[in-house]
Every structure is written in structure tokens, then in C-alpha cells.
Scaffold this motif. Structure first.
Motif, PDB file in Angstrom:
ATOM      1  N   THR A   1     -12.568 -31.633  -9.497  1.00 17.07           N
ATOM      2  CA  THR A   1     -13.035 -30.349  -8.642  1.00 17.07           C
ATOM      3  C   THR A   1     -12.489 -29.273  -9.403  1.00 17.07           C
ATOM      4  O   THR A   1     -13.223 -28.263  -9.493  1.00 17.07           O
ATOM      5  CB  THR A   1     -12.365 -30.246  -7.173  1.00 17.07           C
ATOM      6  N   ASN A   2     -11.366 -29.084 -10.033  1.00 11.91           N
ATOM      7  CA  ASN A   2     -10.955 -27.745 -10.562  1.00 11.91           C
ATOM      8  C   ASN A   2     -11.116 -27.634 -12.130  1.00 11.91           C
ATOM      9  O   ASN A   2     -11.132 -26.563 -12.437  1.00 11.91           O
ATOM     10  CB  ASN A   2      -9.538 -27.561 -10.079  1.00 11.91           C
ATOM     11  N   ILE A   3     -11.023 -28.801 -12.845  1.00  6.61           N
ATOM     12  CA  ILE A   3     -10.975 -28.577 -14.119  1.00  6.61           C
ATOM     13  C   ILE A   3     -12.416 -29.154 -14.657  1.00  6.61           C
ATOM     14  O   ILE A   3     -13.014 -28.390 -15.397  1.00  6.61           O
ATOM     15  CB  ILE A   3     -10.128 -29.472 -14.824  1.00  6.61           C
ATOM     16  N   ALA A   4     -12.957 -30.416 -14.364  1.00  8.71           N
ATOM     17  CA  ALA A   4     -14.162 -30.847 -14.964  1.00  8.71           C
ATOM     18  C   ALA A   4     -15.298 -30.054 -14.468  1.00  8.71           C
ATOM     19  O   ALA A   4     -16.258 -29.818 -15.275  1.00  8.71           O
ATOM     20  CB  ALA A   4     -14.387 -32.216 -14.263  1.00  8.71           C
ATOM     21  N   PHE A   5     -15.057 -29.478 -13.328  1.00 13.99           N
ATOM     22  CA  PHE A   5     -16.527 -28.639 -12.733  1.00 13.99           C
ATOM     23  C   PHE A   5     -16.621 -27.245 -13.593  1.00 13.99           C
ATOM     24  O   PHE A   5     -17.953 -26.984 -14.182  1.00 13.99           O
ATOM     25  CB  PHE A   5     -16.405 -28.153 -11.305  1.00 13.99           C
TER      26      PHE A   5
ATOM     27  N   MET B   1       1.721 -31.722 -12.443  1.00 19.76           N
ATOM     28  CA  MET B   1       0.187 -31.605 -12.608  1.00 19.76           C
ATOM     29  C   MET B   1      -0.313 -30.833 -11.381  1.00 19.76           C
ATOM     30  O   MET B   1      -1.431 -30.109 -11.837  1.00 19.76           O
ATOM     31  CB  MET B   1      -0.280 -32.704 -13.310  1.00 19.76           C
ATOM     32  N   ALA B   2      -0.143 -31.403 -10.309  1.00 17.12           N
ATOM     33  CA  ALA B   2      -1.356 -31.127  -9.342  1.00 17.12           C
ATOM     34  C   ALA B   2      -0.872 -29.561  -8.892  1.00 17.12           C
ATOM     35  O   ALA B   2      -2.182 -29.119  -8.719  1.00 17.12           O
ATOM     36  CB  ALA B   2      -0.686 -32.072  -7.973  1.00 17.12           C
ATOM     37  N   PRO B   3       0.135 -28.856  -8.956  1.00 19.11           N
ATOM     38  CA  PRO B   3      -0.038 -27.436  -8.803  1.00 19.11           C
ATOM     39  C   PRO B   3      -0.793 -26.740  -9.746  1.00 19.11           C
ATOM     40  O   PRO B   3      -1.222 -25.818  -9.375  1.00 19.11           O
ATOM     41  CB  PRO B   3       1.608 -27.142  -8.697  1.00 19.11           C
ATOM     42  N   LEU B   4      -0.640 -27.274 -10.912  1.00 16.17           N
ATOM     43  CA  LEU B   4      -1.503 -26.490 -11.944  1.00 16.17           C
ATOM     44  C   LEU B   4      -2.992 -26.793 -11.467  1.00 16.17           C
ATOM     45  O   LEU B   4      -3.721 -25.549 -11.756  1.00 16.17           O
ATOM     46  CB  LEU B   4      -1.286 -27.236 -13.408  1.00 16.17           C
ATOM     47  N   PHE B   5      -3.524 -28.073 -11.112  1.00 17.42           N
ATOM     48  CA  PHE B   5      -4.925 -28.052 -10.909  1.00 17.42           C
ATOM     49  C   PHE B   5      -5.384 -27.135  -9.838  1.00 17.42           C
ATOM     50  O   PHE B   5      -6.310 -26.617  -9.773  1.00 17.42           O
ATOM     51  CB  PHE B   5      -5.103 -29.621 -10.610  1.00 17.42           C
ATOM     52  N   ILE B   6      -4.342 -27.112  -8.820  1.00 13.05           N
ATOM     53  CA  ILE B   6      -4.821 -26.450  -7.544  1.00 13.05           C
ATOM     54  C   ILE B   6      -4.767 -24.925  -7.955  1.00 13.05           C
ATOM     55  O   ILE B   6      -5.604 -24.296  -7.419  1.00 13.05           O
ATOM     56  CB  ILE B   6      -3.792 -26.868  -6.464  1.00 13.05           C
ATOM     57  N   PHE B   7      -3.883 -24.546  -8.910  1.00 13.01           N
ATOM     58  CA  PHE B   7      -3.890 -23.027  -9.066  1.00 13.01           C
ATOM     59  C   PHE B   7      -4.960 -22.618  -9.857  1.00 13.01           C
ATOM     60  O   PHE B   7      -5.681 -21.509  -9.528  1.00 13.01           O
ATOM     61  CB  PHE B   7      -2.582 -22.815  -9.775  1.00 13.01           C
ATOM     62  N   ILE B   8      -5.481 -23.427 -10.694  1.00 11.23           N
ATOM     63  CA  ILE B   8      -6.608 -23.144 -11.513  1.00 11.23           C
ATOM     64  C   ILE B   8      -7.886 -23.108 -10.617  1.00 11.23           C
ATOM     65  O   ILE B   8      -8.591 -22.352 -10.492  1.00 11.23           O
ATOM     66  CB  ILE B   8      -6.852 -24.045 -12.633  1.00 11.23           C
ATOM     67  N   GLY B   9      -8.062 -23.910  -9.658  1.00  9.14           N
ATOM     68  CA  GLY B   9      -8.890 -24.135  -8.562  1.00  9.14           C
ATOM     69  C   GLY B   9      -8.797 -22.947  -7.773  1.00  9.14           C
ATOM     70  O   GLY B   9     -10.076 -22.159  -7.600  1.00  9.14           O
ATOM     71  N   MET B  10      -7.873 -22.397  -7.345  1.00 16.18           N
ATOM     72  CA  MET B  10      -7.731 -21.153  -6.664  1.00 16.18           C
ATOM     73  C   MET B  10      -8.290 -20.138  -7.385  1.00 16.18           C
ATOM     74  O   MET B  10      -9.154 -19.115  -6.698  1.00 16.18           O
ATOM     75  CB  MET B  10      -6.417 -20.938  -6.066  1.00 16.18           C
ATOM     76  N   ILE B  11      -7.858 -19.815  -8.660  1.00 14.29           N
ATOM     77  CA  ILE B  11      -8.529 -18.695  -9.452  1.00 14.29           C
ATOM     78  C   ILE B  11      -9.936 -18.974  -9.652  1.00 14.29           C
ATOM     79  O   ILE B  11     -10.786 -17.785  -9.339  1.00 14.29           O
ATOM     80  CB  ILE B  11      -7.898 -18.803 -10.800  1.00 14.29           C
ATOM     81  N   PHE B  12     -10.521 -20.049  -9.601  1.00 14.18           N
ATOM     82  CA  PHE B  12     -11.827 -20.340  -9.993  1.00 14.18           C
ATOM     83  C   PHE B  12     -12.487 -20.026  -8.735  1.00 14.18           C
ATOM     84  O   PHE B  12     -13.756 -19.579  -8.674  1.00 14.18           O
ATOM     85  CB  PHE B  12     -12.287 -21.716 -10.662  1.00 14.18           C
ATOM     86  N   GLU B  13     -11.989 -20.566  -7.644  1.00 13.77           N
ATOM     87  CA  GLU B  13     -12.710 -20.198  -6.341  1.00 13.77           C
ATOM     88  C   GLU B  13     -12.814 -18.765  -6.052  1.00 13.77           C
ATOM     89  O   GLU B  13     -13.827 -18.170  -5.745  1.00 13.77           O
ATOM     90  CB  GLU B  13     -12.016 -20.798  -5.223  1.00 13.77           C
ATOM     91  N   LYS B  14     -11.792 -17.794  -6.354  1.00  9.41           N
ATOM     92  CA  LYS B  14     -11.907 -16.395  -6.246  1.00  9.41           C
ATOM     93  C   LYS B  14     -13.018 -15.765  -7.064  1.00  9.41           C
ATOM     94  O   LYS B  14     -13.563 -14.945  -6.755  1.00  9.41           O
ATOM     95  CB  LYS B  14     -10.581 -15.942  -6.469  1.00  9.41           C
ATOM     96  N   HIS B  15     -12.964 -16.494  -8.340  1.00  8.48           N
ATOM     97  CA  HIS B  15     -14.032 -15.985  -9.486  1.00  8.48           C
ATOM     98  C   HIS B  15     -15.296 -16.276  -8.654  1.00  8.48           C
ATOM     99  O   HIS B  15     -16.209 -15.316  -8.947  1.00  8.48           O
ATOM    100  CB  HIS B  15     -13.588 -16.614 -10.450  1.00  8.48           C
ATOM    101  N   LEU B  16     -15.616 -17.461  -8.332  1.00 13.78           N
ATOM    102  CA  LEU B  16     -17.001 -17.728  -7.745  1.00 13.78           C
ATOM    103  C   LEU B  16     -17.422 -16.755  -6.431  1.00 13.78           C
ATOM    104  O   LEU B  16     -18.548 -16.430  -6.394  1.00 13.78           O
ATOM    105  CB  LEU B  16     -17.120 -19.216  -7.456  1.00 13.78           C
ATOM    106  N   ILE B  17     -16.247 -16.327  -5.723  1.00 20.14           N
ATOM    107  CA  ILE B  17     -16.687 -15.635  -4.483  1.00 20.14           C
ATOM    108  C   ILE B  17     -17.031 -14.030  -5.118  1.00 20.14           C
ATOM    109  O   ILE B  17     -17.820 -13.516  -4.430  1.00 20.14           O
ATOM    110  CB  ILE B  17     -15.363 -15.760  -3.543  1.00 20.14           C
ATOM    111  N   LEU B  18     -16.165 -13.728  -6.006  1.00 14.84           N
ATOM    112  CA  LEU B  18     -16.188 -12.338  -6.451  1.00 14.84           C
ATOM    113  C   LEU B  18     -17.547 -12.172  -7.085  1.00 14.84           C
ATOM    114  O   LEU B  18     -18.428 -11.002  -7.163  1.00 14.84           O
ATOM    115  CB  LEU B  18     -15.209 -11.868  -7.323  1.00 14.84           C
ATOM    116  N   THR B  19     -18.105 -13.261  -7.955  1.00 10.56           N
ATOM    117  CA  THR B  19     -19.416 -13.039  -8.607  1.00 10.56           C
ATOM    118  C   THR B  19     -20.566 -13.557  -7.695  1.00 10.56           C
ATOM    119  O   THR B  19     -21.973 -13.768  -8.144  1.00 10.56           O
ATOM    120  CB  THR B  19     -19.426 -13.910  -9.773  1.00 10.56           C
ATOM    121  N   ASN B  20     -20.274 -13.672  -6.449  1.00  7.20           N
ATOM    122  CA  ASN B  20     -21.131 -14.119  -5.543  1.00  7.20           C
ATOM    123  C   ASN B  20     -22.034 -15.458  -5.891  1.00  7.20           C
ATOM    124  O   ASN B  20     -23.480 -15.490  -5.658  1.00  7.20           O
ATOM    125  CB  ASN B  20     -22.449 -13.097  -5.332  1.00  7.20           C
TER     126      ASN B  20
END
Length: 84
Positions: free
Chosen positions: A63-67, A1-20
Motif C-alpha cells: 500500500t505505501n511503498i509499491a503503490f 519496519m512497520a512504523p517506517l511504512f506507515i509514516f511514508i504512507g501517511m506522508i503520501f496520503e497527505k500529498h494525494l489529498i493536497l494535490t486533489n
């Protein structure tokens, strides 16, 4: 489960950076740090190493799903991206 949470968090982080929306990324990490600290204080004295594991996994989930579920604007943007 941890790799899935971290992977989703990484994708979401890139999305937040790209959308400023870097400030949301900061709030996400603050939420993760606070939740990990509180859960560690509660769980480690009782469950020792398993308490630490539970605290880390739960804080990653928060951090990665609930947010994503809490932040309605980001959720709508992500839904739009995945429906293309």
C-alpha cells in the motif's frame, strides 16, 4: 519496519489529498485490503500469528511503498518535491 511504512504512507496520503488525487488514495486502500485478505488466507492457516504479522507488514509495504513505485505520475511529483 512497520512504523517506517506507515509514516511514508501517511506522508503520501497527505500529498494525494493536497494535490486533489483522492481517487488514488481510494485505490491504494483497496489494494491494501485485497492484498491483506489474500495473504491472510494463505499465511494464517500455516503460520498462525506469524502469518498474520507477515500479511499485515506485506500489505502495508504494498500500500505505501509499491503503490508509489507503480504510479509514475505521483512518483515524478514526489521526486520533484524532494529535489527542491
Amino acid at each position: 519496519m512497520a512504523p517506517l511504512f506507515i509514516f511514508i504512507g501517511m506522508i503520501f496520503e497527505k500529498h494525494l489529498i493536497l494535490t486533489n488525487h483522492i481517487e488514488k488514495n481510494v485505490y491504494r486502500f483497496i489494494l491494501g485490503c485485497i492484498s491483506n485478505f489474500i495473504l491472510s488466507l494463505i499465511l494464517i492457516p500455516t503460520y498462525e500469528i506469524m502469518g498474520a504479522v507477515i500479511a499485515v507488514l506485506t500489505s502495508h509495504f504494498i500500500t505505501n511503498i509499491a503503490f508509489i513505485l507503480i504510479d509514475s505520475k505521483s512518483r515524478k511529483q514526489l521526486k520533484f518535491l524532494f529535489l527542491k
